[in-house]
Scaffold this active site. Structure first.
Site, PDB file in Angstrom:
ATOM      1  CG  ASP A 274      -7.870   0.778   0.980  1.00 50.02           C
ATOM      2  OD1 ASP A 274      -7.535  -0.035   0.088  1.00 50.02           O
ATOM      3  OD2 ASP A 274      -7.436   1.946   1.029  1.00 50.02           O
ATOM      4  CB  ALA A 275      -8.157  -5.552   2.355  1.00 48.17           C
ATOM      5  CE  LYS A 276      -4.298   0.283  -1.785  1.00 46.06           C
ATOM      6  NZ  LYS A 276      -5.009   0.932  -0.656  1.00 46.06           N
ATOM      7  NE  ARG A 277      -5.994  -8.997   3.246  1.00 46.50           N
ATOM      8  CZ  ARG A 277      -5.829  -7.978   4.091  1.00 46.50           C
ATOM      9  NH1 ARG A 277      -5.367  -6.828   3.650  1.00 46.50           N
ATOM     10  NH2 ARG A 277      -6.115  -8.100   5.382  1.00 46.50           N
TER      11      ARG A 277
ATOM     12  CG  ASP B  95      -2.226   0.695   1.036  1.00 47.81           C
ATOM     13  OD1 ASP B  95      -2.205   1.824   0.514  1.00 47.81           O
ATOM     14  OD2 ASP B  95      -3.273   0.147   1.398  1.00 47.81           O
TER      15      ASP B  95
END
Lengths: 270, 270
Positions: free
Chosen positions: B94-97, A99
């Site tokens: 909002d984890a951006k996995r 991120d």
């Protein structure tokens, strides 16, 4: 843990096996569901039965998050159990995070400090300032996704930028980042033929290699193309080991599968 | 929630503001640290003061994971509080996995079922089979990283494959995936000039736009290039709103900052 300590452990145990602790409550022996913490009970039994055969454990965070608070607690108990009882074992939080800078710092804090893992997997898409916060931690390792084991790897990772694949740009660019000596890389065993090229770019780095076993990768090929002077490989198997049996003998069955791989590795290491 | 419902809410509130709930215990008013759950206490006060001014809340999971079990519990309480008291508000993990198929399914279960978020941010590096498991959930939304707000976006996202930037390949390729109607995209406000091109590829999709405020992005520019017939934008501000004050008046100060943005949006929506 330093990479030197990891290499020493590999030589001592004659193993470069990493066991993936991806616990799915639908797949574990059903008698464990009566335990207060079935996930940890499963992991503890697997660890007790296999710790002498492997040099690394890799819980994939998805499998813990899917069970909410209970899952996160089981992850915490699992890493604490490994660190307390087998501090020589390298631990990997397979979290695939990444991120903007201040946020990556929080993830690094979560996995390196709060949970005390030795390493964490990180996705490269957001570039330098999304990865460097992880690299800033001494004796902690950032395992960057390069060429993954799944079919989707061909969607973007192998596309050509200036006559060179995206994943090679990731490898080359990452070498210029601050504290890049703390980098390791994910390269899927299903792409073993790419390893010779990869070793041209990063001859000395450790590679975490998933995809042997359930996903169809081959150990011999991976070693042929990917091994370096200090081994430089961590071969992961998850489902192929931990779900060898779903009966009372599950831990022994897992140990048998792990030992079969370790014995192959012992021969290769000679 | 459907995108139609989201658009209706935007028209009703005259706002397309998303507030990022990135709680850092070092930055919140210090009197809150005496609360049993300071993170939730902070979020609850912010939500109570701002829910009429925004259409979405976006907790970034890193900030919760960094506090371990306590943090995960605060995240659970926060999403439950929003869903119970303001079910009309769109929620974003909002984890951006992103991981191989069976693992992405576990992440989808974690965020869509266990935590009951409306959407989750996902990284595209691992391709189709890492994203489709998220897309399979009806009335849930997968917000794919396209062009991020940070400097590192220029490391890989803007590099050229066949005379077209990587992020454009991500946009175009993702349109071919199953259930692609459940996709939204992250495009950073700091890259507003790219939005016209992006709208050529995905005219109808919602864009989550971080980077207004602390990161320097400009609301007018984003709307000029990125707005479509049904608005199609969620403008996120995190630090610029929630840390407007670290005194007793923090929630009112946050509401003032949110209202200033909402008033700008109201004018733009006319």
């Amino acid at each position: 843990m330093t990479t030197q300590q990891l290499t020493q452990q590999i030589q001592k145990k004659k193993s470069f096996l990493c066991i993936g602790l991806d616990v799915d409550l639908n797949k574990i022996p059903q008698h464990l569901l009566q335990e207060e913490d079935p996930i940890f009970a499963f992991n503890k039994a697997i660890i007790d039965a296999t710790h002498h055969l492997c040099v690394a454990y890799k819980p994939n965070t998805a499998f813990y998050e899917a069970y909410g608070l209970k899952g996160w607690k089981a992850l915490e108990k699992t890493i604490n159990y490994i660190n307390k009882n087998h501090p020589e074992i390298f631990t990997i939080a397979d979290a695939k995070r990444g991120d903007i800078g201040n946020t990556s710092s929080m993830y690094a804090k979560a996995f390196f400090e709060d949970l005390a893992f030795d390493s964490v997997t990180v996705a490269p898409y957001m570039g330098k300032d999304s990865v460097e916060p992880f690299l800033a931690f001494e004796n902690k390792h950032t395992i960057l996704l390069a060429l993954t084991s799944n079919q989707g790897a061909f969607d973007f990772q192998t596309k050509m930028i200036d006559e060179k694949e995206v994943y090679k740009h990731v490898l080359e660019t990452s070498k210029t980042w601050q504290n890049s000596e703390n980098l390791m890389y994910v390269v899927g065993a299903t792409k073993a033929e790419f390893l010779a090229d990869i070793r041209q770019i990063i001859p000395n780095s450790f590679l975490l290699v998933p995809g042997v076993g359930a996903q169809g990768g081959n150990l011999q090929d991976v070693c042929k193309y990917g091994m370096n002077d200090h081994v430089g490989l961590l071969i992961n198997s998850s489902r192929g080991i931990i779900y060898a049996s779903n009966q009372d003998d599950f831990a022994q069955a897992a140990a048998k599968k792990a030992e079969a791989l370790q014995q192959e590795m012992k021969v290769i290491l000679k």
